[in-house]
Design an enzyme around this catalytic site. Structure first.
Site, mmCIF file in Angstrom:
data_model
loop_
_atom_site.group_PDB
_atom_site.id
_atom_site.type_symbol
_atom_site.label_atom_id
_atom_site.label_comp_id
_atom_site.label_asym_id
_atom_site.label_seq_id
_atom_site.Cartn_x
_atom_site.Cartn_y
_atom_site.Cartn_z
ATOM 1 N N THR A 149 0.869 -1.171 0.000
ATOM 2 C CA THR A 149 0.000 0.000 0.000
ATOM 3 C C THR A 149 0.908 1.224 0.000
ATOM 4 O O THR A 149 1.868 1.292 0.777
ATOM 5 C CB THR A 149 -0.973 -0.001 1.199
ATOM 6 O OG1 THR A 149 -1.774 1.171 1.146
ATOM 7 C CG2 THR A 149 -0.269 -0.086 2.537
ATOM 8 N N SER A 150 0.662 2.156 -0.895
ATOM 9 C CA SER A 150 1.571 3.297 -1.105
ATOM 10 C C SER A 150 1.627 4.207 0.122
ATOM 11 O O SER A 150 0.700 4.249 0.935
ATOM 12 C CB SER A 150 1.120 4.115 -2.312
ATOM 13 O OG SER A 150 1.136 3.346 -3.478
ATOM 14 N N GLN A 151 2.723 4.972 0.201
ATOM 15 C CA GLN A 151 2.842 5.915 1.305
ATOM 16 C C GLN A 151 1.781 7.011 1.158
ATOM 17 O O GLN A 151 1.466 7.452 0.053
ATOM 18 C CB GLN A 151 4.243 6.509 1.356
ATOM 19 C CG GLN A 151 4.632 7.364 0.179
ATOM 20 C CD GLN A 151 6.130 7.602 0.151
ATOM 21 O OE1 GLN A 151 6.888 6.798 -0.385
ATOM 22 N NE2 GLN A 151 6.566 8.715 0.710
#
Length: 205
Positions: free
Chosen positions: A52-54
């Site tokens: 999951t992206s920052q």
């Protein structure tokens, strides 16, 4: 709040986007193993070998799209549903495609638990988009392609825009914004990024 500070420090200034991030708890979208890191501005592992992206990168991508309350949005790469939850509070309707059916089920459960009703999660091939629901006002792609996929461009409404990373997976990728005009497409480079590759087909979990 750590997440809001990170968003501001990375250049997210849109008051509406910041307010929405404040109302969506990232902890709801990560496993117990990474609960303590949910509020750090870092990518985190999720199931099926994905991440999951920052938050700051999600915020910058969403900010660059300029999503309005009447917009219909397509997201490619649902993950566990964090970005879809953000989008749900900015847009009228969100359709999100995830090629890993297990992740799609997790995202659907997460969004249902939070009472989010304007997001449709579909286990499907993101490279093909969702022609039956096109055209879309905005498209957000959370995986890197060598070039913007033709089907996604064709499903973008005139005046609409798409944000996606482009570049091969083992070298530098660039986040770009593609705007569809009466005369074709306009391209704007936003920043260097690193995403998992956009892969055709649907996994059999």
């Amino acid at each position: 709040m750590r997440v809001i500070y990170a968003l501001r420090s990375r250049g997210v200034t849109d008051a509406r986007v910041l307010e929405v991030f404040e109302g969506v708890d990232r902890r709801e979208f990560v496993s117990d193993t990474f609960a303590e890191r949910a509020y750090d501005d870092v990518p985190l592992p999720i199931a099926s070998g994905q991440t999951t992206s920052q938050p700051s990168l999600v915020g910058l991508m969403i900010q660059s799209l300029g999503i309005g309350p009447r917009h219909k949005v397509l997201e490619v790469g649902t993950g566990t549903g964090f970005a879809a939850a953000i989008l749900s509070r900015l847009a009228r309707r969100v359709y999100t495609l995830e090629r890993h059916p297990g992740l799609a089920r997790t995202a659907r459960a997460n969004l249902e638990r939070l009472g989010i009703t304007n997001v449709t999660v579909i286990a499907g091939d993101g490279t093909r988009g969702l022609p039956e629901q096109a055209p879309f006002d905005r498209v957000l792609v959370a995986a890197a392609a060598e070039d913007p996929p033709g089907p996604l461009l064709s499903q973008l409404r005139e005046g609409g825009s798409m944000v996606l990373p482009v570049g091969v997976s083992d070298s530098v990728q660039t986040l770009i914004k593609v705007s569809r005009t009466p005369h074709g497409q306009d391209y704007e480079e936003l920043m260097p990024v690193r995403f998992v590759p956009l892969v055709e087909g649907v996994e059999q979990d």
